[in-house]
Design a protein around this motif. Sequence first.
Motif, PDB file in Angstrom:
ATOM      1  N   UNK A  77       9.065   4.900  -2.343  1.00  0.00           N
ATOM      2  CA  UNK A  77      10.070   4.285  -3.219  1.00  0.00           C
ATOM      3  C   UNK A  77      10.740   3.112  -2.510  1.00  0.00           C
ATOM      4  N   UNK A 100      18.257   3.432   3.122  1.00  0.00           N
ATOM      5  CA  UNK A 100      18.697   4.792   2.798  1.00  0.00           C
ATOM      6  C   UNK A 100      17.550   5.596   2.185  1.00  0.00           C
ATOM      7  N   UNK A 130      14.341   5.161   2.592  1.00  0.00           N
ATOM      8  CA  UNK A 130      13.278   5.429   3.565  1.00  0.00           C
ATOM      9  C   UNK A 130      13.721   6.432   4.620  1.00  0.00           C
ATOM     10  N   UNK A 131      14.863   6.171   5.240  1.00  0.00           N
ATOM     11  CA  UNK A 131      15.223   6.957   6.428  1.00  0.00           C
ATOM     12  C   UNK A 131      16.136   8.146   6.146  1.00  0.00           C
ATOM     13  N   UNK A 132      16.927   8.092   5.084  1.00  0.00           N
ATOM     14  CA  UNK A 132      17.790   9.229   4.773  1.00  0.00           C
ATOM     15  C   UNK A 132      17.127  10.178   3.781  1.00  0.00           C
ATOM     16  N   UNK A 133      16.530   9.608   2.731  1.00  0.00           N
ATOM     17  CA  UNK A 133      15.930  10.466   1.705  1.00  0.00           C
ATOM     18  C   UNK A 133      14.466  10.803   1.997  1.00  0.00           C
ATOM     19  N   UNK A 134      13.846  10.064   2.908  1.00  0.00           N
ATOM     20  CA  UNK A 134      12.425  10.310   3.180  1.00  0.00           C
ATOM     21  C   UNK A 134      11.529   9.866   2.039  1.00  0.00           C
ATOM     22  N   UNK A 135      11.942   8.824   1.319  1.00  0.00           N
ATOM     23  CA  UNK A 135      11.149   8.321   0.204  1.00  0.00           C
ATOM     24  C   UNK A 135      10.610   6.936   0.573  1.00  0.00           C
ATOM     25  N   UNK A 148       0.407   8.546   8.530  1.00  0.00           N
ATOM     26  CA  UNK A 148       0.269   7.634   7.382  1.00  0.00           C
ATOM     27  C   UNK A 148      -0.956   7.961   6.531  1.00  0.00           C
ATOM     28  N   UNK A 167       6.940  10.723   3.288  1.00  0.00           N
ATOM     29  CA  UNK A 167       8.255  10.975   3.888  1.00  0.00           C
ATOM     30  C   UNK A 167       8.392  10.349   5.274  1.00  0.00           C
ATOM     31  N   UNK A 168       7.305   9.828   5.809  1.00  0.00           N
ATOM     32  CA  UNK A 168       7.232   9.282   7.168  1.00  0.00           C
ATOM     33  C   UNK A 168       7.224  10.362   8.237  1.00  0.00           C
ATOM     34  N   UNK A 169       7.380  11.621   7.843  1.00  0.00           N
ATOM     35  CA  UNK A 169       7.328  12.709   8.820  1.00  0.00           C
ATOM     36  C   UNK A 169       5.881  13.111   9.096  1.00  0.00           C
ATOM     37  N   UNK A 170       4.988  12.686   8.220  1.00  0.00           N
ATOM     38  CA  UNK A 170       3.571  13.024   8.385  1.00  0.00           C
ATOM     39  C   UNK A 170       2.800  11.754   8.753  1.00  0.00           C
ATOM     40  N   UNK A 194       0.840  -1.205   0.000  1.00  0.00           N
ATOM     41  CA  UNK A 194       0.000   0.000   0.000  1.00  0.00           C
ATOM     42  C   UNK A 194       0.877   1.259   0.000  1.00  0.00           C
TER      43      UNK A 194
END
Lengths: 308, 439
Positions: A281, A271, A273-278, A63, A58-61, A51
């Motif tokens: 992807x 990388x 997920x946690x570094x680029x905030x993607x 879900x 970005x995981x900052x917001x 999903x």
Amino acid sequence: MTITRQAAPAAPVATAKLGGPSDRKWAAIFVSPAVLIMTAFMLVPILLTLWISLHEWSMLTPIGDMTWRGLGNYADLIGDPAFRGSMRNTIVYVLLVVALTVPLAVLLGLLLYFPRVGGKGAVRTALFATYVIPTVAIAMVWGALYAPTYGPFDQILGWFGISGVGWLSSPSTALISLVIFHVWQMVGYYTVLVVAGLTQIPGDLYEVARVDGAGFWRQTVSITLPMLGRTMTFIVLVAVVNAVQVFDPIYILTQGGPAGSTDIVSFSIQRAAFQYGLAGQASAMAFSLFIVMIAVVAAIMAAMRRRR
Amino acid sequence: MVGLNRGRWMVSALAALTMLAACGSDGAESGEDGNVQISFLTHWGPDQVTMLNEAVEAFEEENPDISVEVRAVPFANLLSTLRTQGSSPNGPTMASVYDLWLPELVRDGLAAPAPDAVADEVTSGWPENLVDVITVDDAVRGFPNEVNLYALNYNKALFDEAGIDAPPTTWDELRDTAEQLTDPEKGQQGFGVITSWPAGSVHPWLSLVASNGGQLLDGNTAQLEAGPVLETTQLYADLVADGSTVPEMSTANANTTGPYLDNFVNGKTAMIIMANWWKGSLSEAMGDRFDDVGVAPIPVGPSGSEPTGVSYSWLTVVNEQAQPAQQEAAWKFLSWLNGESSGEDGSSAMGDILMSMGILPSRTGDLDAHADDLSDPFLSAYVDQLPAATPFPIVLGGEELTVSVQQQLENVIFGSSDPETAMGQAQSEAQAILDKSGE
């Protein structure tokens, strides 16, 4: 001399069959906790990954605030040379790990099982110990061993006039250096599995073979290895899965470098997920890898079944 | 029928997921005694966390209606902690963040605009170039704290041994000096670079680019195929070809230590471009030999006019997702922590904490208060370069862009690509990242 392959005697199995609706009801009750746990901890994360992979996040917001992308993340992956590179590195890593680990584990297993010598238990324990030690701790030690020029490995090679190997510091040797570390760490575990498999081979078969004049090698080729088929299938599957999942040593020692030579998919996922905030992807990468893994595992099982 | 069941099952699972995601408390704005509870997320080590806790105690004595909790995580986990906890009700109220992360934090509502009074305080108390970096969408987004910049570090003992009087000031001198200081028999390289670490690879190279009159970005357009950039990348290729840079001595690990650091510490690397924060690592590892370390401006390239090192900063932001009372308390705490009354001898408590790590504080008053400490030869050389520093561009996708440039740079260093091809590839990748981030 002919040695006929014999099927292993069938293990005693429960032959009682489920009877009426009452039995099925009790079966469902007993099975349901396991089904619920598997659903909660396996199916739900897999579906959630799928999903998320269809969104931008970005995981900052929260879900619920993800943006729909459809198959856009998958399309991006196909055109991304970095992902193709990490997929290529992963395949090379897995092939090298399996090609080195499985024969080595079989060899060590044979050496630990057949000769009647003392101290086999101690050797087995020593081999298994590398599997028990936390990867994070041992990776730091291997980082020091692999240090270029001043590290112990380079120092020892220097005595024989060999220098400039590079180990983790050169794109041409970094991946194989990580494979060596992986093999060192995991071979004890697979050896124990091989020994466990060997104990399941009936001694009668060897006795018959010996009566027919078969030597050690003939027994190995015609009895031991074929009878280890199921164990080997399991070992190959676990070795592939473990190799694909490798992350700690890459994160600690190389960060995917130098020049992307150790950039494998599990590290790329972290990388992205946690570094680029993607996270979308990263989830697309994870789900693609999951599909590939299912295909690989199915292919291995089919091949092994055909051989048997 | 089976398909229908499967469809129902998936809908049920997704509904359950949504419910799970929606679950959670409303946040812990108020404690049992009615205090406003706030938290501060940092990556500092135990000593600095102790100092911060002491400051918190002093603040809480003056402000009994506010409770501050300090949460410390390793540097490598800082951003992931923000990602996983930032928007949760119990997420950190304040966080120490790398300025490169700021645009994303602002976009996703995790870096609140400072109230006018705080913004005025920051504008008047910090250097203009640092305030510019932390101003996004016309709003100041927090308090700048540490600042780091790059300069040439060199081993004076190796220079003396080779009979070289002074560090290089131009690229021609850099190549000559590096060649003189290279001795394969001793395993000694003249000029060291860093690989397997995005910022460690790109920042020193970009310092040379900037000192050659180039830049990484012009607004949201990558400039990686521009002349000064290509010349700098060619310089790397030349240094490797000369044998003055040994790529295998360059790697870093996840702790940002490893062979590159060991080689400089052990006198196997004569020159390297590094940031001031590694003073602590160097002095600890080198002991008395730390006195051999000299610091000089970045050598100027043929297309450049003056030396300039890349700089980057850290700042403390307030979580926009926190309750209004928590945000208000957080700004009050940060004003106090960064104000002149919280530290010693006119320094802020933040200034004292940073100086304990050998890191340059950025507040003008802190620089004055710590003038004596900052006058040591190592740090003073960096302080002198601060006004001419080139801030690393702060854009959405900056982290991904840095890794992309790092990969191409490492391809040149390890000889798998020539400078023109590598920078061409870097240009297209960087522009794609910028375009995607801007959508």
